[in-house]
Enzyme design. Structure first.
Site, PDB file in Angstrom:
ATOM      1  N   GLY A   1      -6.139  -4.387 -15.845  1.00 12.36           N
ATOM      2  CA  GLY A   1      -7.131  -5.366 -15.396  1.00 12.36           C
ATOM      3  C   GLY A   1      -8.241  -5.547 -16.420  1.00 12.36           C
TER       4      GLY A   1
ATOM      5  N   THR B   1      -3.553   3.383 -16.264  1.00 12.48           N
ATOM      6  CA  THR B   1      -2.549   4.085 -15.466  1.00 12.48           C
ATOM      7  C   THR B   1      -1.163   3.495 -15.670  1.00 12.48           C
ATOM      8  OG1 THR B   1      -4.206   4.616 -13.801  1.00 12.48           O
ATOM      9  CG2 THR B   1      -1.901   4.749 -13.116  1.00 12.48           C
ATOM     10  N   CYS B   2      -1.050   2.182 -15.608  1.00 11.83           N
ATOM     11  CA  CYS B   2       0.263   1.543 -15.663  1.00 11.83           C
ATOM     12  C   CYS B   2       1.025   1.931 -16.927  1.00 11.83           C
ATOM     13  CB  CYS B   2       0.101   0.027 -15.581  1.00 11.83           C
ATOM     14  SG  CYS B   2       1.624  -0.860 -15.879  1.00 11.83           S
TER      15      CYS B   2
ATOM     16  N   CYS C   1       3.427   3.042 -14.096  1.00  9.06           N
ATOM     17  CA  CYS C   1       4.610   2.172 -13.994  1.00  9.06           C
ATOM     18  C   CYS C   1       5.575   2.302 -15.175  1.00  9.06           C
ATOM     19  CB  CYS C   1       4.174   0.715 -13.911  1.00  9.06           C
ATOM     20  SG  CYS C   1       2.715   0.422 -12.937  1.00  9.06           S
TER      21      CYS C   1
ATOM     22  N   LYS D   1       7.111   5.847 -15.760  1.00 12.11           N
ATOM     23  CA  LYS D   1       7.924   6.073 -14.545  1.00 12.11           C
ATOM     24  C   LYS D   1       9.252   5.350 -14.635  1.00 12.11           C
ATOM     25  CE  LYS D   1       8.102   3.245 -11.611  1.00 12.11           C
ATOM     26  NZ  LYS D   1       7.092   2.926 -10.629  1.00 12.11           N
TER      27      LYS D   1
ATOM     28  N   TYR E   1       5.053   5.280  -2.339  1.00 11.67           N
ATOM     29  CA  TYR E   1       5.735   4.855  -3.564  1.00 11.67           C
ATOM     30  C   TYR E   1       6.002   6.026  -4.514  1.00 11.67           C
ATOM     31  CZ  TYR E   1       4.452  -0.207  -3.226  1.00 11.67           C
ATOM     32  OH  TYR E   1       4.308  -1.527  -2.886  1.00 11.67           O
ATOM     33  N   ILE E   2       4.928   6.747  -4.842  1.00  9.69           N
ATOM     34  CA  ILE E   2       5.051   7.741  -5.913  1.00  9.69           C
ATOM     35  C   ILE E   2       5.941   8.900  -5.481  1.00  9.69           C
ATOM     36  CG2 ILE E   2       3.762   9.380  -7.361  1.00  9.69           C
ATOM     37  CD1 ILE E   2       1.474   7.377  -7.464  1.00  9.69           C
TER      38      ILE E   2
ATOM     39  N   GLU F   1       9.588   7.620  -5.410  1.00 11.20           N
ATOM     40  CA  GLU F   1      10.136   7.340  -6.750  1.00 11.20           C
ATOM     41  C   GLU F   1      10.389   8.636  -7.523  1.00 11.20           C
ATOM     42  OE1 GLU F   1       8.434   2.834  -7.501  1.00 11.20           O
ATOM     43  OE2 GLU F   1       7.421   4.480  -8.498  1.00 11.20           O
TER      44      GLU F   1
ATOM     45  N   ARG G   1       4.457  13.550   6.357  1.00 14.50           N
ATOM     46  CA  ARG G   1       3.844  13.796   7.663  1.00 14.50           C
ATOM     47  C   ARG G   1       4.256  12.794   8.752  1.00 14.50           C
ATOM     48  NH1 ARG G   1      -2.459  12.093   6.287  1.00 14.50           N
ATOM     49  NH2 ARG G   1      -2.068   9.889   5.888  1.00 14.50           N
TER      50      ARG G   1
ATOM     51  N   ASP H   1      -7.588  -1.071  -9.266  1.00 17.68           N
ATOM     52  CA  ASP H   1      -7.501   0.020  -8.285  1.00 17.68           C
ATOM     53  C   ASP H   1      -8.861   0.543  -7.823  1.00 17.68           C
ATOM     54  OD1 ASP H   1      -4.833  -0.244  -8.687  1.00 17.68           O
ATOM     55  OD2 ASP H   1      -4.479   1.784  -9.454  1.00 17.68           O
TER      56      ASP H   1
ATOM     57  N   THR I   1      -0.400  -3.217 -10.509  1.00 18.32           N
ATOM     58  CA  THR I   1      -0.790  -3.759 -11.814  1.00 18.32           C
ATOM     59  C   THR I   1      -0.922  -5.289 -11.811  1.00 18.32           C
ATOM     60  OG1 THR I   1       0.210  -1.895 -12.927  1.00 18.32           O
ATOM     61  CG2 THR I   1      -0.065  -3.894 -14.236  1.00 18.32           C
TER      62      THR I   1
ATOM     63  N   ALA J   1       8.267  -3.713  -5.476  1.00 16.37           N
ATOM     64  CA  ALA J   1       9.511  -2.939  -5.577  1.00 16.37           C
ATOM     65  C   ALA J   1       9.189  -1.458  -5.505  1.00 16.37           C
ATOM     66  CB  ALA J   1      10.204  -3.244  -6.894  1.00 16.37           C
TER      67      ALA J   1
ATOM     68  N   HIS K   1      28.553 -16.563  -7.741  1.00 11.18           N
ATOM     69  CA  HIS K   1      29.650 -15.693  -7.357  1.00 11.18           C
ATOM     70  C   HIS K   1      30.288 -15.041  -8.582  1.00 11.18           C
ATOM     71  CE1 HIS K   1      32.797 -14.278  -4.723  1.00 11.18           C
ATOM     72  NE2 HIS K   1      33.691 -14.715  -5.584  1.00 11.18           N
TER      73      HIS K   1
ATOM     74  N   GLU L   1      24.413 -13.327  -3.533  1.00  9.32           N
ATOM     75  CA  GLU L   1      24.922 -14.537  -2.886  1.00  9.32           C
ATOM     76  C   GLU L   1      24.818 -14.409  -1.356  1.00  9.32           C
ATOM     77  OE1 GLU L   1      29.297 -15.328  -3.277  1.00  9.32           O
ATOM     78  OE2 GLU L   1      29.301 -13.433  -4.354  1.00  9.32           O
TER      79      GLU L   1
HETATM   80  P1  NDP Z   1       0.778   5.635  -1.087  1.00  6.75           P
HETATM   81  O1  NDP Z   1      -0.428   5.129  -0.435  1.00  6.75           O
HETATM   82  O2  NDP Z   1       1.901   4.702  -1.367  1.00  6.75           O
HETATM   83  O3  NDP Z   1       1.379   6.837  -0.261  1.00  6.75           O
HETATM   84  C1  NDP Z   1       0.610   7.960   0.045  1.00  6.75           C
HETATM   85  C2  NDP Z   1       1.463   8.869   0.896  1.00  6.75           C
HETATM   86  O4  NDP Z   1       0.804  10.111   1.074  1.00  6.75           O
HETATM   87  C3  NDP Z   1       1.728   8.306   2.268  1.00  6.75           C
HETATM   88  O5  NDP Z   1       3.045   8.628   2.619  1.00  6.75           O
HETATM   89  C4  NDP Z   1       0.709   9.031   3.132  1.00  6.75           C
HETATM   90  O6  NDP Z   1       1.114   9.184   4.456  1.00  6.75           O
HETATM   91  C5  NDP Z   1       0.677  10.385   2.458  1.00  6.75           C
HETATM   92  N1  NDP Z   1      -0.579  11.097   2.657  1.00  6.75           N
HETATM   93  C6  NDP Z   1      -1.841  10.621   2.509  1.00  6.75           C
HETATM   94  N2  NDP Z   1      -2.732  11.581   2.728  1.00  6.75           N
HETATM   95  C7  NDP Z   1      -2.038  12.701   3.039  1.00  6.75           C
HETATM   96  C8  NDP Z   1      -2.411  14.016   3.390  1.00  6.75           C
HETATM   97  N3  NDP Z   1      -3.673  14.388   3.438  1.00  6.75           N
HETATM   98  N4  NDP Z   1      -1.425  14.907   3.651  1.00  6.75           N
HETATM   99  C9  NDP Z   1      -0.126  14.534   3.578  1.00  6.75           C
HETATM  100  N5  NDP Z   1       0.280  13.305   3.252  1.00  6.75           N
HETATM  101  C10 NDP Z   1      -0.663  12.392   2.988  1.00  6.75           C
HETATM  102  O7  NDP Z   1       0.249   6.350  -2.407  1.00  6.75           O
HETATM  103  P2  NDP Z   1       0.990   6.845  -3.707  1.00  6.75           P
HETATM  104  O8  NDP Z   1       0.194   8.004  -4.164  1.00  6.75           O
HETATM  105  O9  NDP Z   1       2.446   7.008  -3.485  1.00  6.75           O
HETATM  106  O10 NDP Z   1       0.801   5.618  -4.697  1.00  6.75           O
HETATM  107  C11 NDP Z   1      -0.496   5.062  -4.922  1.00  6.75           C
HETATM  108  C12 NDP Z   1      -0.405   3.583  -5.085  1.00  6.75           C
HETATM  109  O11 NDP Z   1       0.123   3.271  -6.365  1.00  6.75           O
HETATM  110  C13 NDP Z   1       0.529   2.910  -4.116  1.00  6.75           C
HETATM  111  O12 NDP Z   1      -0.092   2.589  -2.920  1.00  6.75           O
HETATM  112  C14 NDP Z   1       0.979   1.693  -4.853  1.00  6.75           C
HETATM  113  O13 NDP Z   1       0.117   0.641  -4.553  1.00  6.75           O
HETATM  114  C15 NDP Z   1       0.869   2.094  -6.306  1.00  6.75           C
HETATM  115  N6  NDP Z   1       2.221   2.340  -6.867  1.00  6.75           N
HETATM  116  C16 NDP Z   1       3.077   1.288  -6.975  1.00  6.75           C
HETATM  117  C17 NDP Z   1       4.341   1.477  -7.486  1.00  6.75           C
HETATM  118  C18 NDP Z   1       5.276   0.327  -7.579  1.00  6.75           C
HETATM  119  O14 NDP Z   1       4.835  -0.823  -7.531  1.00  6.75           O
HETATM  120  N7  NDP Z   1       6.595   0.556  -7.686  1.00  6.75           N
HETATM  121  C19 NDP Z   1       4.798   2.790  -7.931  1.00  6.75           C
HETATM  122  C20 NDP Z   1       3.824   3.823  -7.750  1.00  6.75           C
HETATM  123  C21 NDP Z   1       2.586   3.590  -7.245  1.00  6.75           C
HETATM  124  P3  NDP Z   1       0.943   8.029   5.564  1.00  6.75           P
HETATM  125  O15 NDP Z   1       2.018   7.043   5.290  1.00  6.75           O
HETATM  126  O16 NDP Z   1       1.149   8.750   6.852  1.00  6.75           O
HETATM  127  O17 NDP Z   1      -0.430   7.503   5.405  1.00  6.75           O
END
Ligand code: NDP
Length: 464
Positions: free
Chosen positions: A16, A42-43, A48, A51, A180-181, A184, A201, A306, A314, A344, A439, A444
């Site tokens: 950004g 970060t990206c 990204c 990764k 996501y993280i 992945e 959880r 962010d 990103t 994605a 095809h 498709e």
């Molecule tokens: P996310 O917000 O996607 O996921 C966080 C996860 O951690 C959720 O499952 C959440 O649970 C859990 N969580 C949160 N707090 C706690 C806690 N105290 N104890 C246990 N579990 C917990 O965050 P990420 O860290 O995976 O990724 C950050 C951001 O980065 C994403 O939101 C996304 O926007 C971006 N990103 C995008 C990617 C892509 O475009 N492919 C790839 C990687 C990152 P719950 O669901 O119950 O809240």
């Protein structure tokens, strides 16, 4: 001549910040940007891009297996984590140089320093101690992994930052989180041959995605050998005398692992940034509070990406940067558009998705049509791999507009980009049907699902 040193000062050299700085400089503005770590943010540096390189690396194990069905005899294979990381680092270095070169070419003054706000127009450059002034300031400092201070033994855990630089590939890893993280990296480590346990959880991984995809991906990961423990979390992490770890689950189980990784969300990097000194308001999690134009509580200070806790993606940060430049330097007030963001998850299989999930559509519309196809992709006929592709269109029955499209399967991320255009354009199901199929492809299916699989009326599932 302006009373300030710069027309624009950007704090943070990620996607950004760099975009805002370059665009403004190309319009002839006097622009400086400060980055305390590495240009690319970060990206590029630890998100990204690296990764995705690791995702590619992890896919070869299945490719070698699948090759047999196509007549190939693949000899003994071996994998070097050290070599992968070194090659990945070389590519990241190259990209960082590209970022810097582009800033230089645009005439942006780049500073390698932490920069801290001291007032609405004042920025301290910590490397030199110099105070500079700017007419407008953009805060684009991004976020960092939540270190989970509430977890006993959290200091023993890695986050995605360290995962990119592990000295050696762990034989086993426990990953906390279901977003996501977590998903992945769980797939990356599994593909590279590690024993992986995902602890989440909630009831099902990937909250917010279409339930069908969440469930199918969960099943696919388990089928590949991953242990996925939903409705559980970690209560503490203990280091054993041999240097390995015990991850204690709330359920009482103790998981033994070489590494424990936390992927529980990210938080804004606003600590010690001087926001209070400048009068910039923060939300209760430390994110910069902004209006619809990304303007903070101080009219000449903006925040993008962010650090604002809006959508942590990103392309969204880049879009916010473009909108900022339009608004402030091209006299064209432009609000970032968050409607219908395709995204994605680079899991294996991959998720590509855009628009409303089935559950969201069921709440938003009186009647919804679901078109759903689950099939074995052609690639897996000869490979013998027991993995299915899922494609789903969510249609508002009244208008016949396709309001959501969800795919689980190879290249779903690539497809999501194209579906993003279709859903954003508000095309009707009839327009999908009128499109000639390509095809033989998996996609498709998207133009040949002529009858709804089922309907939802006021949220209740009814037969088609
Ligand atoms: P996310 O917000 O996607 O996921 C966080 C996860 O951690 C959720 O499952 C959440 O649970 C859990 N969580 C949160 N707090 C706690 C806690 N105290 N104890 C246990 N579990 C917990 O965050 P990420 O860290 O995976 O990724 C950050 C951001 O980065 C994403 O939101 C996304 O926007 C971006 N990103 C995008 C990617 C892509 O475009 N492919 C790839 C990687 C990152 P719950 O669901 O119950 O809240």
């Amino acid at each position: 001549m302006s009373q300030y040193d710069y027309d624009l000062f950007v704090i943070g050299g990620g996607s950004g910040g760099v975009r805002a700085a370059r665009r403004a400089a190309l319009l002839g503005k006097r622009v400086a940007i400060a980055e305390e770590f590495r240009y690319g943010g970060t990206c590029v540096i630890r998100g990204c891009v690296p990764k995705k390189l690791l995702v590619y690396a992890s896919q070869f194990s299945e490719a070698f297996e699948d090759a047999r069905g196509y007549g190939w005899t693949v000899g003994e294979t071996s994998f070097s984590w050290e070599e992968l990381i070194a090659n990945k680092d070389r590519e990241i270095d190259r990209l960082e140089r590209v970022y810097r070169t582009n800033l230089d070419k645009a005439g942006v003054h780049t500073l390698e320093s932490r920069a801290v706000l001291e007032g609405p127009h004042e920025i301290r450059i910590l490397a030199t101690g110099k105070l500079v002034t700017a007419d407008r300031i953009v805060i684009a400092v991004g976020g960092r992994a939540n270190p989970h201070p509430g977890l006993e033994g959290a200091q023993h855990c890695i986050t995605s930052n360290e995962a990119f630089h592990l000295k050696r590939l762990p034989k086993s890893i426990v990953i906390l989180g279901g977003g996501y993280i977590a998903v992945e990296f769980a797939n990356i480590f599994l593909g590279l041959g590690c024993k992986v346990t995902l602890v989440y959880r909630g009831n099902e991984i990937l909250q917010g995605f279409d339930d069908d995809l969440r469930h199918e991906l969960h099943q696919a990961m388990v089928k590949k050998g991953m242990s996925v423990r939903c409705r559980d979390t970690l209560s503490k992490v203990v280091q054993k005398p041999d240097g390995r770890f015990e991850a204690h689950c709330q359920s009482g189980d103790i998981l033994d692992a070489d590494e424990v990784m936390l992927a529980i969300g990210r938080k804004a990097n606003t600590e010690n940034l001087g926001c209070a000194a400048a009068g910039v308001d923060l939300d209760d999690r430390g994110g910069v509070v902004v209006d619809d134009y990304s303007r903070s509580s101080v009219p000449n200070i903006y925040a993008i990406g962010d650090v604002t806790h809006r959508v942590q993606l990103t392309p969204v940060a880049i879009h916010e940067a473009m909108c900022f430049v339009e608004t402030e330097f091209r006299n064209n007030p432009t609000k970032p558009d968050y409607d219908t963001i395709p995204t994605a998850v680079f899991s294996q299989p991959e998720i590509g998705t855009v628009g409303l999930t089935e559950a969201q559509a069921a709440k938003a519309y009186e009647e919804v049509e679901i078109y759903r196809a689950s099939f074995k992709p052609m690639r897996h006929t000869l490979s013998g791999r027991d993995e299915r592709t899922l494609m789903k269109l969510v249609v508002d029955a009244a208008s016949q507009v396709v309001v959501g499209a969800h795919i689980l399967g190879p290249d779903a991320g690539e497809l999501a980009q194209v579906l993003g255009i279709c859903v954003k354009a508000g095309l009707t199901k009839a327009q999908y049907d009128a499109t000639m199929a390509v095809h033989p492809t998996a996609s498709e299916e998207l133009v040949t699902m002529y009858e709804p699989t089922y309907r939802l009326k006021r949220g209740e599932k009814i037969a088609a």
